[in-house]
Scaffold this active site. Structure first.
Site, PDB file in Angstrom:
ATOM      1  N   ASP A  39      -4.151  -1.904   3.770  1.00  6.83           N
ATOM      2  CA  ASP A  39      -2.734  -1.727   4.153  1.00  6.83           C
ATOM      3  C   ASP A  39      -2.398  -0.290   4.520  1.00  6.83           C
ATOM      4  O   ASP A  39      -1.587  -0.053   5.422  1.00  6.83           O
ATOM      5  CB  ASP A  39      -1.757  -2.321   3.108  1.00  6.83           C
ATOM      6  N   GLY A 126      -2.966  -5.649 -12.146  1.00  7.99           N
ATOM      7  CA  GLY A 126      -3.166  -5.584 -10.699  1.00  7.99           C
ATOM      8  C   GLY A 126      -2.435  -6.700  -9.975  1.00  7.99           C
ATOM      9  O   GLY A 126      -2.819  -7.099  -8.874  1.00  7.99           O
ATOM     10  N   LEU A 127      -1.362  -7.227 -10.579  1.00  6.09           N
ATOM     11  CA  LEU A 127      -0.623  -8.345  -9.974  1.00  6.09           C
ATOM     12  C   LEU A 127       0.767  -7.915  -9.504  1.00  6.09           C
ATOM     13  O   LEU A 127       1.653  -8.739  -9.297  1.00  6.09           O
ATOM     14  CB  LEU A 127      -0.525  -9.518 -10.970  1.00  6.09           C
ATOM     15  N   SER A 129       3.334  -6.090 -10.881  1.00  7.75           N
ATOM     16  CA  SER A 129       4.535  -6.219 -11.727  1.00  7.75           C
ATOM     17  C   SER A 129       5.593  -5.220 -11.267  1.00  7.75           C
ATOM     18  O   SER A 129       6.794  -5.489 -11.369  1.00  7.75           O
ATOM     19  CB  SER A 129       4.181  -5.994 -13.194  1.00  7.75           C
ATOM     20  N   SER A 130       5.176  -4.081 -10.736  1.00  9.74           N
ATOM     21  CA  SER A 130       6.171  -3.075 -10.312  1.00  9.74           C
ATOM     22  C   SER A 130       6.885  -3.509  -9.033  1.00  9.74           C
ATOM     23  O   SER A 130       8.107  -3.378  -8.924  1.00  9.74           O
ATOM     24  CB  SER A 130       5.515  -1.710 -10.141  1.00  9.74           C
ATOM     25  N   ASP A 174       2.288  -4.976  -1.358  1.00 10.24           N
ATOM     26  CA  ASP A 174       2.807  -5.634  -2.558  1.00 10.24           C
ATOM     27  C   ASP A 174       4.264  -6.070  -2.380  1.00 10.24           C
ATOM     28  O   ASP A 174       4.636  -7.196  -2.711  1.00 10.24           O
ATOM     29  CB  ASP A 174       2.685  -4.696  -3.760  1.00 10.24           C
ATOM     30  N   TYR A 226      -7.522   6.211  -6.154  1.00 11.60           N
ATOM     31  CA  TYR A 226      -6.816   5.554  -5.047  1.00 11.60           C
ATOM     32  C   TYR A 226      -6.482   6.589  -3.975  1.00 11.60           C
ATOM     33  O   TYR A 226      -6.739   6.392  -2.788  1.00 11.60           O
ATOM     34  CB  TYR A 226      -5.546   4.874  -5.576  1.00 11.60           C
TER      35      TYR A 226
HETATM   36  C1  GLA Z   1      -2.661  -1.505  -4.617  1.00 10.80           C
HETATM   37  C2  GLA Z   1      -1.589  -0.984  -3.678  1.00 10.80           C
HETATM   38  C3  GLA Z   1      -1.546  -1.769  -2.366  1.00 10.80           C
HETATM   39  C4  GLA Z   1      -2.936  -1.887  -1.752  1.00 10.80           C
HETATM   40  C5  GLA Z   1      -3.948  -2.349  -2.793  1.00 10.80           C
HETATM   41  C6  GLA Z   1      -5.352  -2.350  -2.267  1.00 10.80           C
HETATM   42  O1  GLA Z   1      -2.327  -2.795  -5.052  1.00 10.80           O
HETATM   43  O2  GLA Z   1      -0.325  -1.058  -4.310  1.00 10.80           O
HETATM   44  O3  GLA Z   1      -0.642  -1.155  -1.469  1.00 10.80           O
HETATM   45  O4  GLA Z   1      -3.329  -0.682  -1.169  1.00 10.80           O
HETATM   46  O5  GLA Z   1      -3.918  -1.524  -3.952  1.00 10.80           O
HETATM   47  O6  GLA Z   1      -5.483  -3.310  -1.273  1.00 10.80           O
END
Ligand code: GLA
Length: 386
Positions: A39, A126-127, A129-130, A174, A226
């Site tokens: 993204d 990693g779902l 929540s924010s 997200d 990241y």
């Molecule tokens: C996190 C970030 C997203 C995306 C993913 C990896 O979830 O919030 O914007 O970059 O990592 O695909």
């Protein structure tokens, strides 16, 4: 959600503020089926919204400032929605206050609200929540403030909150998934043009299940890693003279790699370019009504690419994927940012127990704490419930 939940959320609102909420708004978490770390490279993603979501009961504030409490946290947080700045609020409430700040940054006159928040999106899994909190807050604030914003504009406002108020330099997937989710459908997003298409993904009709395996592994060094991946991609795009890695066509990948000297950066580029191609391949297959079982190999290839080329997996994720495949999954991969969080596995509906058992056993053998495993189906995006 059951009427009971809504009734108890309304009751908690009355207990806290002594009046009825004007309404209840909800926004879901997401899992990404495929399209990881694309993204922020202007690429393609294919997430689905979850039935797990954040609900917010809200009403115009009784006093001059806004107040929010969470049923999952201690205490009430108070802030001035109209003048809050990024240093003022930290922790979970930053996703709420930051949303008002980001709406204000768009030149909108934000309302002061009293709010009660209740979320069943697991934190740190990693779902997203924010994003669920941001989008639910945004939905309540735009409705009660009579602000005219499209779902995509609201999603980008959520991203602004995350990037510039909370301070996490994430992409736009997200929040777009949380706004544009649709029951029985995936959310195919071109993160550059912001075109969104709901692609059918009716798992029960196909006799399939999508399992989320929350590794419960502690996130380590997530932010720095990241940001490092992101800047490697941006530098590579600059070296290649393109706006973003999305602009490298798969058939030109070898040429592009030949122009990059650092082998690590070469691998990062290869992940992004091949991942975009995998998303398009999966979308094409599902759009044409193809059997969802056939996308399994693309999911597993995505994981291998994230493990070997993008280097964002950890043993907990690799073991979950390997064990799920061995127990009969059609495909499996990590989902989200990586370094912990969750994996997904596409399985036959009647193989849910077998695959879950296989993963639990592999975790036990590795001495890992037990994972949380649950099936998910695509659900609707943010909306007013009541
Ligand atoms: C996190 C970030 C997203 C995306 C993913 C990896 O979830 O919030 O914007 O970059 O990592 O695909």
């Amino acid at each position: 959600m059951s009427t009971d939940d809504l009734t108890s959320l309304r009751r908690r609102f009355r207990e806290a503020y002594g009046c009825e909420p004007a309404g209840v708004w909800a926004a879901p978490g997401r899992v990404n089926l495929i399209g990881e770390h694309t993204d922020y490279n202007d690429g393609f993603v294919l997430p689905l919204a979850l039935t797990r979501r954040c609900r917010i009961a809200a009403a115009p504030a009784a006093g001059r400032s806004s107040r929010v409490l969470s049923l999952q946290q201690e205490g009430i947080v108070e802030f001035d929605a109209a003048s809050v700045t990024p240093e003022d609020v930290r922790g979970w409430a930053a996703y709420v206050a930051g949303m008002f700040w980001a709406l204000g940054q768009r030149g909108l006159e934000v309302p002061e609200l009293d709010m009660v928040l209740d979320s069943d999106v697991p934190v740190g899994a990693g779902l997203s929540s924010s994003a669920a909190i941001e989008c639910a807050t945004g939905a309540a604030a735009t409705d009660l403030g009579s602000l005219e914003l499209s779902p995509t504009e609201l999603a980008l406002t959520g991203q602004r909150c995350e990037n510039d108020f909370v301070g996490a330099a994430t992409g736009n997937m997200d929040q777009l998934a949380s706004m544009h989710g649709k029951s029985g459908h995936l959310v195919f997003i071109d993160t550059r043009s912001l075109a969104v298409e709901n692609v059918p993904f009716d798992l029960p009709a196909a006799g399939l299940a999508l399992l989320v395996i929350d590794t419960c592994a502690p996130h380590a060094l997530v932010d720095g890693q990241y940001a490092a991946r992101r800047s490697a991609c941006e530098q590579a795009a600059q070296t290649l003279g393109v706006q973003a890695l999305r602009d490298v066509a798969p058939e030109r990948l070898d040429d592009a790699l030949a122009r990059i000297t650092d082998p690590t950066v070469q691998r990062r580029v290869r992940h992004v370019v091949t991942e975009d191609a995998r998303v398009l391949q999966v979308v094409q297959h599902l759009r044409a009504g193809g059997d969802p079982r056939d996308i399994g190999p693309a999911l597993t290839q995505s994981h291998a690419s994230l493990r070997d080329d993008f280097e964002v997996t950890v043993p907990h994720l690799d073991v979950a994927v390997e064990a799920a495949l061995q127990a009969g999954a059609y495909g499996a991969r990590m989902t989200g940012g990586g370094f912990g969080g969750s994996a997904i596995a596409l399985v036959e509906a009647d193989a849910v127990d077998q695959v879950s058992q296989g993963v639990r056993q592999a975790y036990a053998e590795h001495g890992f704490a037990a994972p949380q495993i649950f099936p998910v189906v695509p659900a609707d995006g943010a909306k007013r419930l009541d």
